[in-house]
Design a protein around this motif. Structure first.
Motif, short mmCIF file in Angstrom:
data_model
loop_
_atom_site.label_atom_id
_atom_site.label_comp_id
_atom_site.label_asym_id
_atom_site.label_seq_id
_atom_site.Cartn_x
_atom_site.Cartn_y
_atom_site.Cartn_z
N PHE A 36 13.49 16.45 34.46
CA PHE A 36 12.94 16.40 32.86
C PHE A 36 14.23 16.97 32.36
O PHE A 36 14.22 16.38 31.31
CB PHE A 36 11.54 17.13 33.31
CG PHE A 36 11.17 17.52 31.21
CD1 PHE A 36 11.12 16.95 30.61
CD2 PHE A 36 11.45 18.68 31.21
CE1 PHE A 36 10.82 17.04 29.51
CE2 PHE A 36 11.47 19.09 28.96
CZ PHE A 36 10.31 17.77 28.69
N SER A 37 14.67 18.30 32.74
CA SER A 37 15.49 18.96 31.90
C SER A 37 16.71 17.40 31.77
O SER A 37 17.76 17.66 31.35
CB SER A 37 16.02 19.80 33.39
OG SER A 37 17.38 20.67 32.43
N THR A 41 18.28 16.49 28.85
CA THR A 41 19.46 16.66 27.92
C THR A 41 20.62 14.92 27.81
O THR A 41 21.35 14.04 26.71
CB THR A 41 20.65 16.14 29.91
OG1 THR A 41 19.96 18.39 29.81
CG2 THR A 41 22.02 16.66 28.60
N ILE A 42 20.31 14.23 28.56
CA ILE A 42 21.00 12.24 28.36
C ILE A 42 20.27 11.88 26.48
O ILE A 42 20.49 11.35 26.16
CB ILE A 42 20.04 11.78 29.38
CG1 ILE A 42 20.53 11.30 30.32
CG2 ILE A 42 20.37 10.30 28.62
CD1 ILE A 42 20.17 10.86 31.82
N ASP A 43 18.66 12.27 26.65
CA ASP A 43 18.33 11.83 25.25
C ASP A 43 18.78 12.63 24.29
O ASP A 43 18.67 11.73 23.66
CB ASP A 43 16.60 12.38 25.54
CG ASP A 43 15.80 11.51 23.75
OD1 ASP A 43 16.19 10.61 23.68
OD2 ASP A 43 14.57 12.29 23.11
N GLU A 44 19.04 13.51 24.68
CA GLU A 44 19.28 14.30 23.07
C GLU A 44 20.89 14.69 22.90
O GLU A 44 21.31 14.63 21.69
CB GLU A 44 20.32 16.20 23.58
CG GLU A 44 18.41 17.03 23.57
CD GLU A 44 18.00 18.31 23.87
OE1 GLU A 44 18.88 19.07 24.28
OE2 GLU A 44 17.21 18.84 23.38
N ASN A 45 21.71 14.10 23.46
CA ASN A 45 22.71 12.98 23.45
C ASN A 45 23.97 11.58 24.81
O ASN A 45 23.68 12.35 25.65
CB ASN A 45 24.26 15.01 23.71
CG ASN A 45 25.24 14.67 23.50
OD1 ASN A 45 26.57 12.87 22.85
ND2 ASN A 45 26.59 15.47 23.99
N PRO A 46 23.30 10.73 24.54
CA PRO A 46 22.84 9.86 25.34
C PRO A 46 24.56 9.46 25.24
O PRO A 46 24.87 8.90 27.20
CB PRO A 46 22.61 8.55 24.98
CG PRO A 46 22.61 9.27 23.54
CD PRO A 46 22.43 10.59 23.13
N GLY A 47 25.53 9.67 24.55
CA GLY A 47 27.19 9.54 25.00
C GLY A 47 27.82 10.72 26.36
O GLY A 47 28.73 10.31 26.70
N GLY A 53 26.32 1.73 34.16
CA GLY A 53 25.37 0.79 34.08
C GLY A 53 24.45 1.19 32.70
O GLY A 53 24.33 -0.22 32.13
N ALA A 54 24.40 1.88 32.03
CA ALA A 54 23.77 1.86 31.15
C ALA A 54 23.84 1.97 29.44
O ALA A 54 24.91 2.20 29.49
CB ALA A 54 22.55 2.90 30.71
N SER A 55 23.46 0.91 28.58
CA SER A 55 24.29 1.01 27.41
C SER A 55 22.98 2.34 26.66
O SER A 55 22.55 2.11 26.31
CB SER A 55 24.29 -0.20 27.16
OG SER A 55 22.62 -0.71 26.85
N ALA A 56 24.61 2.00 25.35
CA ALA A 56 22.86 3.29 24.50
C ALA A 56 21.74 2.70 23.76
O ALA A 56 21.08 2.89 23.06
CB ALA A 56 24.30 3.57 23.69
N ARG A 57 22.17 1.21 23.99
CA ARG A 57 20.99 0.64 23.30
C ARG A 57 20.75 -0.63 24.20
O ARG A 57 21.05 -0.96 24.99
CB ARG A 57 21.16 -0.58 22.33
CG ARG A 57 20.47 -1.39 21.74
CD ARG A 57 20.17 -1.88 20.57
NE ARG A 57 19.66 -2.39 19.56
CZ ARG A 57 19.21 -3.23 18.87
NH1 ARG A 57 20.65 -3.89 18.65
NH2 ARG A 57 17.84 -3.15 18.62
N THR A 58 18.55 -0.27 24.42
CA THR A 58 17.89 -1.14 24.78
C THR A 58 17.11 -2.04 24.86
O THR A 58 16.61 -1.82 24.15
CB THR A 58 17.26 -0.14 26.16
OG1 THR A 58 17.98 1.24 27.13
CG2 THR A 58 16.91 -0.90 27.78
N GLU A 59 17.43 -3.28 24.68
CA GLU A 59 16.61 -4.53 24.53
C GLU A 59 15.35 -4.56 25.62
O GLU A 59 15.28 -4.45 26.44
CB GLU A 59 17.55 -5.89 24.74
CG GLU A 59 18.88 -5.62 24.24
CD GLU A 59 18.90 -5.19 22.74
OE1 GLU A 59 17.68 -6.49 22.17
OE2 GLU A 59 19.52 -5.07 21.58
#
Length: 67
Positions: A36-37, A41-47, A53-59
Motif C-alpha cells: 500500500f505504501s 508513493t507511485i500515485d502521488e508522484n508517478p514520475g 515498462g509503465a507509462s504515465a498514461r494507461t489506455e
C-alpha cells in the motif's frame, strides 16, 4: 500498524516486521502495508518510479461480457 508501532516503539516497518508478533498481524498484514505504501508513493508522484515498462498514461478498453 498503530498497535504494532506502539508495541515496538518505532515506526520503522522493517523493525516492526521482524520483531512484532500478534495473532492478528499475520502474513497478509505484513505484506499489505509495504504494498500500500509503495502504491501510494507511485500515485502521488508517478514520475519518481523506477518502472521502465509503465507509462504515465494507461489506455483502457471496455468490453461487455455475456451474462
Amino acid at each position: 500498524m498503530r498497535r504494532a508501532k506502539d508495541s515496538v516503539g518505532s515506526d520503522d516497518f522493517v523493525k516492526i516486521n521482524r520483531t512484532y508478533t500478534s495473532r492478528t498481524f499475520g502474513f497478509a498484514s505484513r505484506n499489505f502495508f509495504p504494498s500500500f505504501s509503495r502504491a501510494l508513493t507511485i500515485d502521488e508522484n508517478p514520475g519518481s518510479t523506477r518502472c521502465t515498462g509503465a507509462s504515465a498514461r494507461t489506455e483502457f478498453r471496455e468490453v461487455t461480457m455475456p451474462a
